[in-house]
Design a protein around this motif. Structure first.
Motif, PDB file in Angstrom:
ATOM      1  N   UNK A  41     -78.464   0.179 -23.221  1.00  0.00           N
ATOM      2  CA  UNK A  41     -78.165   1.145 -22.159  1.00  0.00           C
ATOM      3  C   UNK A  41     -77.906   0.428 -20.833  1.00  0.00           C
ATOM      4  N   UNK A  42     -78.737  -0.565 -20.549  1.00  0.00           N
ATOM      5  CA  UNK A  42     -78.557  -1.320 -19.308  1.00  0.00           C
ATOM      6  C   UNK A  42     -77.256  -2.113 -19.339  1.00  0.00           C
ATOM      7  N   UNK A  43     -76.911  -2.647 -20.486  1.00  0.00           N
ATOM      8  CA  UNK A  43     -75.671  -3.428 -20.611  1.00  0.00           C
ATOM      9  C   UNK A  43     -74.460  -2.596 -20.214  1.00  0.00           C
ATOM     10  N   UNK A  44     -74.428  -1.363 -20.661  1.00  0.00           N
ATOM     11  CA  UNK A  44     -73.310  -0.490 -20.304  1.00  0.00           C
ATOM     12  C   UNK A  44     -73.232  -0.260 -18.802  1.00  0.00           C
ATOM     13  N   UNK A  45     -74.375  -0.039 -18.189  1.00  0.00           N
ATOM     14  CA  UNK A  45     -74.421   0.213 -16.747  1.00  0.00           C
ATOM     15  C   UNK A  45     -74.043  -1.037 -15.950  1.00  0.00           C
ATOM     16  N   UNK A  46     -74.615  -2.165 -16.332  1.00  0.00           N
ATOM     17  CA  UNK A  46     -74.348  -3.408 -15.598  1.00  0.00           C
ATOM     18  C   UNK A  46     -72.891  -3.836 -15.773  1.00  0.00           C
ATOM     19  N   UNK A  47     -72.372  -3.727 -16.983  1.00  0.00           N
ATOM     20  CA  UNK A  47     -70.966  -4.063 -17.220  1.00  0.00           C
ATOM     21  C   UNK A  47     -70.049  -3.215 -16.346  1.00  0.00           C
ATOM     22  N   UNK A  48     -70.362  -1.931 -16.246  1.00  0.00           N
ATOM     23  CA  UNK A  48     -69.559  -1.040 -15.405  1.00  0.00           C
ATOM     24  C   UNK A  48     -69.629  -1.471 -13.948  1.00  0.00           C
ATOM     25  N   UNK A  49     -70.825  -1.793 -13.482  1.00  0.00           N
ATOM     26  CA  UNK A  49     -71.002  -2.241 -12.096  1.00  0.00           C
ATOM     27  C   UNK A  49     -70.148  -3.476 -11.810  1.00  0.00           C
ATOM     28  N   UNK A  50     -70.183  -4.430 -12.715  1.00  0.00           N
ATOM     29  CA  UNK A  50     -69.415  -5.667 -12.530  1.00  0.00           C
ATOM     30  C   UNK A  50     -67.912  -5.378 -12.607  1.00  0.00           C
ATOM     31  N   UNK A  51     -67.479  -4.606 -13.610  1.00  0.00           N
ATOM     32  CA  UNK A  51     -66.057  -4.297 -13.776  1.00  0.00           C
ATOM     33  C   UNK A  51     -65.506  -3.500 -12.601  1.00  0.00           C
ATOM     34  N   UNK A  52     -66.339  -2.626 -12.038  1.00  0.00           N
ATOM     35  CA  UNK A  52     -65.901  -1.786 -10.913  1.00  0.00           C
ATOM     36  C   UNK A  52     -66.150  -2.456  -9.556  1.00  0.00           C
ATOM     37  N   UNK A  53     -66.480  -3.754  -9.599  1.00  0.00           N
ATOM     38  CA  UNK A  53     -66.657  -4.562  -8.390  1.00  0.00           C
ATOM     39  C   UNK A  53     -67.718  -3.986  -7.448  1.00  0.00           C
ATOM     40  N   UNK A  54     -68.871  -3.647  -8.018  1.00  0.00           N
ATOM     41  CA  UNK A  54     -69.996  -3.232  -7.200  1.00  0.00           C
ATOM     42  C   UNK A  54     -70.163  -1.743  -7.023  1.00  0.00           C
ATOM     43  N   UNK A  55     -69.498  -0.968  -7.868  1.00  0.00           N
ATOM     44  CA  UNK A  55     -69.610   0.492  -7.783  1.00  0.00           C
ATOM     45  C   UNK A  55     -70.225   1.006  -9.083  1.00  0.00           C
ATOM     46  N   UNK A  56     -71.182   1.913  -8.943  1.00  0.00           N
ATOM     47  CA  UNK A  56     -71.820   2.510 -10.103  1.00  0.00           C
ATOM     48  C   UNK A  56     -72.046   3.983  -9.812  1.00  0.00           C
TER      49      UNK A  56
END
Length: 107
Positions: A41-56
């Protein structure tokens, strides 16, 4: 978005992805949650944060912080590589959480 936080999260995340899965984590009693599921679950969230350049988004942010709280409860039962794995995830969640608080508060 705090560029320094994004860089630190990106570095920690790359380190995390390159590290082997600690066998110890399969043995953890799951009264506070299944570490494998929490990690996923955390991997999905962190990957999104990194891919979106700091947006979650808010939903992923809540999931990330809830998972980090679960890991905090599990951490005292871990040693060596398992503890290092979990501490890294908690640190990433803390960085992202603080970064989002700064944006929300207008800093």
């Amino acid at each position: 978005m705090n560029e320094a936080v994004l860089i630190e999260v990106t570095v920690l995340w790359a380190e995390h992805l390159g590290a082997p899965w600690p066998e110890e984590l399969y043995q953890v009693d799951d009264r506070d949650g299944d570490v494998v599921e929490i990690d996923g679950a955390m991997a999905g969230c962190i990957s999104t944060y990194v891919q979106e350049r700091g947006v979650l988004d808010a939903k992923r942010s809540r999931i990330l912080q809830a998972c980090a709280r679960d890991l905090q409860r599990i951490l005292p039962r871990l040693r060596s590589e398992g503890a290092r794995h979990v501490r890294r995830l908690i640190r990433i969640a803390e960085l992202i959480g603080r970064s989002e608080e700064a944006v929300t508060s207008g800093s």
